[in-house]
Design a protein around this motif. Structure first.
Motif, PDB file in Angstrom:
ATOM      1  N   THR A   1     -25.667  -6.123 -30.531  1.00  0.00           N
ATOM      2  CA  THR A   1     -25.429  -6.094 -31.704  1.00  0.00           C
ATOM      3  C   THR A   1     -25.261  -5.515 -32.890  1.00  0.00           C
ATOM      4  O   THR A   1     -25.671  -5.070 -33.418  1.00  0.00           O
ATOM      5  CB  THR A   1     -23.402  -5.240 -31.120  1.00  0.00           C
TER       6      THR A   1
ATOM      7  N   TYR B   1     -29.187  -6.616 -33.496  1.00  0.00           N
ATOM      8  CA  TYR B   1     -29.594  -4.891 -33.690  1.00  0.00           C
ATOM      9  C   TYR B   1     -28.571  -4.116 -34.946  1.00  0.00           C
ATOM     10  O   TYR B   1     -29.637  -3.812 -35.860  1.00  0.00           O
ATOM     11  CB  TYR B   1     -29.517  -4.016 -32.534  1.00  0.00           C
ATOM     12  N   LEU B   2     -28.222  -4.642 -35.590  1.00  0.00           N
ATOM     13  CA  LEU B   2     -27.541  -3.675 -36.515  1.00  0.00           C
ATOM     14  C   LEU B   2     -28.341  -5.069 -37.508  1.00  0.00           C
ATOM     15  O   LEU B   2     -28.555  -3.882 -39.130  1.00  0.00           O
ATOM     16  CB  LEU B   2     -25.682  -4.479 -37.088  1.00  0.00           C
TER      17      LEU B   2
ATOM     18  N   THR C   1     -28.524  -0.642 -31.322  1.00  0.00           N
ATOM     19  CA  THR C   1     -26.699  -1.000 -31.689  1.00  0.00           C
ATOM     20  C   THR C   1     -25.725  -0.568 -30.780  1.00  0.00           C
ATOM     21  O   THR C   1     -24.816  -0.637 -30.907  1.00  0.00           O
ATOM     22  CB  THR C   1     -26.395  -0.711 -33.441  1.00  0.00           C
TER      23      THR C   1
END
Length: 445
Positions: free
Chosen positions: A125, A128-129, A293
């Motif tokens: 995450t 992906y953030l 995310t």
């Protein structure tokens, strides 16, 4: 934080490529090397330095990698030429290789199998953030402060990570202490990858084919050397004897090979054919990683309960659908809303694939191979991304030559985009079968 920063820079730089090309007079293929140089360094160094971290300490190499990444982020902001920028990006990628070659191994060492998917999902995450904020913040920074600001914002954040690591991350993780580091194998590995990737990006020229053939021969020689080594930099037997490990890595290679260059292609399309500003293009591109995310932690947690074989294969299938829509419906008149919808579908596919697939790879090996497995996760990502860029740059060279993307060559550029995305669709379909063929993790356990 460390997972966030390299992901951020790799997505933000896509939005800044057109202004960089104008300033340094770089064509589309050479601009591709601004992205590829970073990925090449990650691929070359991730497995050897992941192995070195297993022997001499993962925390030590994690800290060194973050420091290297931060220093060269500063250098990348002030290059005297496009070629020097590519060189600095290579060294920045070396720092990234130490970060990604150790961070997943550290998490896998700390969390038990029942909680590992969730922990890796949070880590993904963060990646992906970074990918989510990269296009949007990269567009804001490029439009109002210039492309150099994208690199400069990494410096204080990188210093913060180094300081936190030194003060807060206590202890050391050394699962292979006392084992010998295979320097000879590492050199063969690195040179083979460089030759292979340079050959791919130089196709269809005769020299490109020669470098590609040399690189493949080097990889085969590396495998033969490692099979005989008492302390290999990469235990090749893992691929031969561990089906889950081998096919999960193959699925990762295919997934990244079929998806990474989508952002590169679309940023050129949005800022040239559609005439959008860097900020507007970034706002469109944020749809894909934003969905990743949101769904990655849930997908990672799901893989603790449901076979990664199933979850990851569904993700690859969704990705293939999204790429198909882009390949055959992208033209002069395609609405921005349609592009956003397809990017959201791609983001959902990535989320369902990445966390479960990483969980499968890390859970299929013994503790003493966590660093190598972590390095292989990153290496498959890097090689896949470079392969993706090589496919894109080769198609652009074939369809429109070594020229900047101007209105005169828009038809040829759109033909190249269709060809690129069509190849990616085929790769994803192959990836679905590779993902399904890995078998069941729980049965293997």
């Amino acid at each position: 934080m460390a997972a966030f920063l390299p992901a951020f820079i790799n997505s933000a730089i896509n939005v800044a490529l057109p202004p960089i090309g104008v300033e340094f007079g770089m064509d589309a293929v050479l601009l591709g090397w601004v992205v590829t140089a970073h990925l090449l360094a990650m691929a070359v160094f991730m497995v050897p330095l992941g192995r070195a971290a297993d022997i001499w300490g993962r925390r030590r190499f994690f800290t060194l990698g973050m420091a290297t990444y931060t220093i060269f982020s500063l250098f990348c902001a002030f290059p005297p030429s496009g070629s020097i920028l590519i060189l600095f990006r290579f060294f920045q990628g070396m720092g990234s290789s130490m970060i990604f070659g150790t961070s997943v191994a550290l998490l896998t060492s700390v969390f038990p199998p029942g909680e590992r998917g969730r922990a890796l999902g949070i880590n993904v995450t963060a990646v992906y953030l970074g990918l989510s904020l990269g296009p949007f913040l990269g567009g804001v920074l490029t439009q109002y402060l210039g492309w150099r600001s994208i690199f400069l914002v990494n410096v204080p954040l990188g210093i913060c990570v180094v300081a936190l690591t030194v003060r807060k991350l206590k202890g050391e993780w050394i699962e292979a202490a006392g084992e010998r580091f295979d320097l000879f194998g590492s050199v063969i590995y690195g040179l083979s990858l460089v030759s292979t990737i340079y050959g791919l990006t130089s196709l269809p020229s005769a020299a490109g084919a020669a470098y590609l053939a040399l690189g493949i021969a080097g990889i085969l020689a590396f495998a033969a050397v490692e099979l005989k080594s008492e302390s290999p930099v990469l235990n090749v037997r893992l691929f031969r004897e561990n089906r889950v490990f081998a096919l999960s890595n193959l699925a990762a290679l295919i997934n990244y090979g079929a998806t990474f260059a989508v952002a590169f292609v679309l940023t050129l399309y949005l800022q040239t054919v559609k005439g959008l500003s860097p900020l507007q293009a970034g706002f469109i591109l944020v749809a894909q990683p934003a969905v990743q995310t949101v769904f990655s932690p849930w997908a990672g947690k799901l893989s603790d309960r449901i076979e990664a074989q199933v979850v990851a294969s569904v993700g690859m299938g969704l990705t293939a659908m999204g790429l198909f829509f882009l390949a055959y419906f992208l033209d002069y008149d395609t609405s921005l809303l349609s592009i956003v919808a397809v990017l959201a579908l791609l983001g959902l596919g990535f989320a369902f694939f990445s966390s479960p697939n990483t969980n499968a790879i890390m859970s299929s090996v013994e503790k003493r191979y966590y660093g190598v497995a972590s390095g292989m996760v990153g290496t498959m990502r890097s090689i896949g991304m470079m392969t993706s860029m090589a496919i894109a740059m080769t198609a652009i060279s074939i369809f429109m030559g070594r020229v900047q993307v101007t209105p005169e060559v828009y038809p040829q550029f759109l033909e190249a985009v269709t060809a690129i995305l069509s190849v990616f669709v085929v790769l994803c379909i192959i990836g679905v079968f590779a993902s399904l063929a890995r078998g069941k993790m729980r049965k293997a356990d």
